[in-house]
Enzyme design. Structure first.
Site: not given
Ligand SMILES: Cc1cc2nc3c(=O)[nH]c(=O)nc-3n(C[C@H](O)[C@H](O)[C@H](O)COP(=O)(O)O)c2cc1C
Length: 343
Positions: A100, A104, A164, A166-167, A205, A234
């Site tokens: 994915n 966010f 994460s 993805n940021t 996390k 994560n």
């Protein structure tokens, strides 16, 4: 034709809120051997919904009916944001995995705060917080504090998401000095939440892509700061263990992550003070997988990808199996099995 995974997720979330759906599809499994008190809350079982599935807390009142022992809402950012362009979730069915690149997407901390008040959740709900996409890394600590402040109430715990993929740049916040600043800012903002006496446990996390030495530094920081614990792990930017190469960018979750996240749990347990809690997440599909995380040192376990593949009966099925495993190995409860190393 197979539905786009993000669209099926939306449909599932809608179905979950329909009267009678949860009763129809899943029944929770109750067993005293699974109960424990942790973080000042009673957990009826250690199987939780991982962050990202119910980001905005749309179905908080329903997860317990599917047998979950706790829920982690979020990631929420201080303000609403759309996330990355679609498609941003890909199924790798043969691998039991997902990739994915959501980034966010969420309605913001204020909207989740309202939901927390009105949800009627029957199980502890933690809130996972992140920084806004456009906030520079140097201003990140203030953004995490703003997420806490904007949420406006104390959840069962805060999960500080610095992992994460993805940021852009987010994972650099795992650097101990940046992380120390974030923990202090979150703690300060938490101290102002009503009621003033509530001190919300804080978890960090972490990413499975951390080098072991960097993970050790985070464990030591967590101990120095006396936070409640760590969540490992994560999604990974690694692509090891896949049946075939894939073109998609983003974080890989599910079965290929299982061993690495268990190894991280074991490493954290070996180094952390006894009182520090670990939430184990990554590739848990079965009761055996959940027990593996517990034996490595996790007090609580979370699932995401398995729920996509196995459907709404998953939490009850894992709970039932886990109760059996605990008994067959002579444990009286989850706390006894935590870190036992016996799988
Ligand atoms: C589609 C998707 C969205 C996710 N969103 C978040 C998120 O917003 N915040 C977060 O901390 N983790 C997020 N995660 C990571 C999961 O919480 C979990 O750490 C990871 O998927 C490993 O668990 P699993 O193998 O059971 O899926 C997401 C995972 C997926 C697959």
């Amino acid at each position: 034709m197979m539905l786009d995974p993000e669209r099926s997720h939306r449909l599932a979330m809608r179905a979950l809120r329909m009267p009678g759906f949860a009763r129809l599809v899943g029944r929770s499994y109750e067993d005293p051997i699974l109960r424990q008190t942790l973080l000042g809350h009673g957990f009826r079982n250690p199987i939780g919904l991982a962050a990202g599935f119910d980001k905005d807390g749309e179905a908080l009142g329903f997860w317990s009916r599917l047998g979950f022992g706790f829920v982690e809402a979020g990631t929420v950012t201080p303000s609403a944001q759309p996330g990355n362009p679609r498609p941003r979730v890909h199924r790798l069915s043969g691998d039991g995995a997902l990739i994915n690149s959501m980034g966010f997407n969420n309605r913001g901390a204020a909207a989740l705060g309202v939901r927390l008040h009105t949800s009627g959740a029957q199980v502890p709900v933690g809130v996972n917080i992140g920084k806004g996409r456009d906030t520079p890394l140097g201003a990140a600590a203030a953004d995490y504090a703003r997420a806490v402040h904007t949420l406006g109430c104390s959840p069962a715990y805060f999960a500080v998401n610095v992992s994460s993929p993805n940021t852009p740049g987010l994972r650099e916040l795992q650097d101990v000095s940046a992380l120390a600043e974030i923990i202090d800012a979150v703690r300060e903002a938490d101290g102002r939440l009503p009621p003033a006496t509530a001190i919300t446990p804080i978890f960090v996390k972490v990413s499975p892509d951390l080098a072991d030495g960097d993970l050790d530094d985070i464990v030591d920081l967590a101990a120095r700061k006396r936070i409640a614990g760590l969540i490992a792990a994560n999604t990974t930017v690694g692509r090891e263990g896949l049946l075939a190469p894939v073109p998609h960018e983003g974080g890989l979750s599910g079965a290929p992550l299982r061993e690495r996240s268990t190894a991280m749990v074991r490493r954290i347990r070996a180094r952390a003070p006894t009182g520090m809690a670990i939430i184990g997440v990554g590739g848990v599909f079965t009761a055996e997988d959940a027990f593996e995380k517990i034996a490595a040192g996790a007090s609580l376990v979370q699932v995401y990808t398995a729920l996509v593949y196995e459907g709404p009966g998953l939490a009850a099925r894992i709970s039932r199996g886990l109760a059996g495993l605990l008994r067959s190995r002579g444990f009286d409860g989850v706390p006894e099995a935590v870190g036992s190393g016996v799988t």
